[in-house]
Write an enzyme that holds these catalytic residues in place. Structure first.
Site, mmCIF file in Angstrom:
data_model
loop_
_atom_site.group_PDB
_atom_site.id
_atom_site.type_symbol
_atom_site.label_atom_id
_atom_site.label_comp_id
_atom_site.label_asym_id
_atom_site.label_seq_id
_atom_site.Cartn_x
_atom_site.Cartn_y
_atom_site.Cartn_z
ATOM 1 N N ASP A 149 3.081 9.293 -1.190
ATOM 2 C CA ASP A 149 1.929 8.504 -0.779
ATOM 3 C C ASP A 149 1.757 7.375 -1.777
ATOM 4 O O ASP A 149 1.891 7.599 -2.983
ATOM 5 C CB ASP A 149 0.664 9.379 -0.776
ATOM 6 N N HIS A 200 0.818 -1.228 0.000
ATOM 7 C CA HIS A 200 0.000 0.000 0.000
ATOM 8 C C HIS A 200 0.842 1.265 0.000
ATOM 9 O O HIS A 200 0.328 2.349 -0.268
ATOM 10 C CB HIS A 200 -0.967 -0.026 1.192
#
Ligand code: ADQ
Length: 460
Positions: free
Chosen positions: A366, A158
């Site tokens: 991110d 992730h």
């Protein structure tokens, strides 16, 4: 023939009994993939004084079994706060200066993964599809293989993945890469992350990936894929429209009067670029005084990982920046920044996004960033707000009609805020239409379908 059972493994299991305001992320992303009969295995979130050896505790909800084990205090400290969040998290976000490597934490990371494997093995059936999530559990595939699991095991990362020049700073870089290669499928949010991994395989492991992004090690082929995570866009849009008339939105609107709302929503994490963002908002008010008293910035920054020292330091830094901005620009009837460290309920959040003329999503790095996608889904297409998005969020690969900024440059962010607050309706609509095209297509459902299709296709 019935479909194989899905077994999801993640560090923290979102137990059905504790779905609070933070229920989001993985639980939403996997909602469509989890069917009656599926199993979700991982840590309960509980810590015990001594190393726990008891078998997993299982609860069932809607036919899905949630099996959890506890971590001991020392496992929590070394495996979770230590190697996972004190080494891998900063490393994978390109923050080498924040990496505190200690061999005993690395060893605990391996040991806890072996313990996860030991606890999971008795629950497995031969034809299970096992889907492991995130950096805490990279060595789990290897540990399961060592215990004789021959079925299909996939892994999804992730976070971003770093190029080998950065990965090499980790004393155990080789083992981490080899751990990833023990899976049948390795999923990343973007091509950039996948390319970094494949370069690492070449430069650090000395293996040559095939032309499809496959890596063969020890007779087994691992396929690296790009599979950007999405949200339940239609569901989120409906929630946003619904909460528009609810009591929280009425209170918000009453407090704003005719001022515009700008919003930022994050976990309080140093990867999210919060100091730069708040600095940028101060610069906007300085350079473009016409926005003073015309806009209020609501930053929701839910506290997280407070037992890692950098997170405490960040909280103190933000308290200071917010205090300074408020002190400098407030007037007796207007406060420029509203700052909350409590998480908001998802329905409230959806309505707040819809009320916001701009969202500022400026992480320094991110993996994806779901807030950006949620903001897009929540807008009224007839009168949408403007998304300001960091070029270093995975979401920027898809949402390229956002106002893309360099999150390290507060002046550039401040100018983008000015552009957003003065943008004409037609341009807002056109930018939003293009972004909504992605968000409503590359959904959570598609994410799990793509991953599971790749995993089922992998030779067992
Ligand atoms: P996170 O770093 O947690 O996730 P993000 O993708 O933004 O980041 O997801 C956070 C989720 O929590 C969103 O659904 C958001 O609405 C919710 N949330 C965040 N702050 C909140 C708050 N203050 N109040 C209420 N809800 C809040 C990691 C990676 C990301 C990747 C996701 C999914 O770091 O890059 O996008 O996993 O893969």
């Amino acid at each position: 023939m019935s479909a194989p059972r899905l077994v999801v493994v993640s560090n923290r299991v979102p137990l059905p009994t504790e779905r609070g305001p933070r229920a989001g992320g993985l639980a939403v992303a996997l909602a469509d993939a989890l069917r009656p009969g599926s199993l979700w295995f991982g840590w309960s979130g509980r810590r015990t004084a001594r190393a726990a050896t008891s078998p997993p505790e299982t609860v069932e909800s809607n036919g899905i079994a949630y099996a959890t084990i506890d971590l001991s205090e020392s496992e929590y400290r070394l495996f979770y706060a230590g190697f996972s969040n004190g080494v891998l998290w900063p490393l994978l976000h390109f923050r080498l200066g924040l990496v505190h490597y200690r061999a005993e934490e690395y060893r605990a990371w391996q040991e806890v993964n072996r313990r996860f494997a030991d606890a999971l093995i008795p629950l497995l059936r031969p034809d299970d599809l096992i889907w492991v999530h995130d950096y805490h559990l990279i060595p789990l595939g290897e540990a399961l293989r060592a215990r004789g699991v021959t079925g299909r095991i996939g892994f999804f990362l992730h976070t971003p993945f770093v190029p080998p020049e950065v990965l090499r700073a980790l004393p155990r870089a080789e083992q981490v890469l080899a751990g990833l290669c023990a899976y049948d499928v390795i999923g990343f949010h973007t091509e950039e992350h996948r390319a970094g991994f494949l370069r690492g395989v070449r430069d650090i492991l000395g293996l040559t990936p095939d032309e499809w992004g496959g890596v063969t090690m020890g007779g087994r082929r691992a396929q690296a894929i790009v599979d950007p995570i999405g949200i339940d866009a239609a569901g989120f849009a409906a929630t946003a429209a619904q909460s528009w008339t609810g009591p929280e939105l009425r209170r918000l609107r009453a407090s704003l009067g005719d001022r515009a709302l700008a919003i930022g929503v994050d976990r309080l994490d140093y990867s999210k670029g919060l100091p730069q963002r708040l600095d940028a908002f101060g610069r906007l008010l300085e350079r473009h005084p016409e926005h003073r008293r015309r806009v209020s910035f609501l930053q929701v920054a839910a506290r997280s990982r407070e037992d890692v020292s950098e997170y405490r330091a960040l909280r103190i830094e933000l308290d200071r920046i917010v205090g300074e901005t408020i002190g400098q620009y407030s007037e007796f009837d207007w406060v420029p920044v509203r700052y909350m460290s409590r998480p908001l309920r998802r329905a409230t959040l959806a309505g707040f996004y819809r009320a916001a003329a701009m969202a500022v999503v400026t992480p320094l790095r991110d993996g994806m960033n779901l807030v950006a996608k949620e903001y897009v889904a929540a807008q009224d297409p007839a009168n949408p707000g403007v998304l300001i998005l960091s070029r270093f969020a995975g979401a920027a690969a898809e949402l390229d009609t956002a106002l893309i900024v360099n999150p390290f440059d507060p002046d550039e962010i401040a100018e983008a805020m000015h552009v957003a607050l003065t943008m004409r309706l037609e341009e807002r609509q056109a930018r939003h239409r293009a972004m909504a095209g992605h968000v409503f297509t590359a959904t959570a459902r598609r994410y799990s379908e793509v991953f599971l299709a790749a995993l089922s296709g992998a030779p067992a």
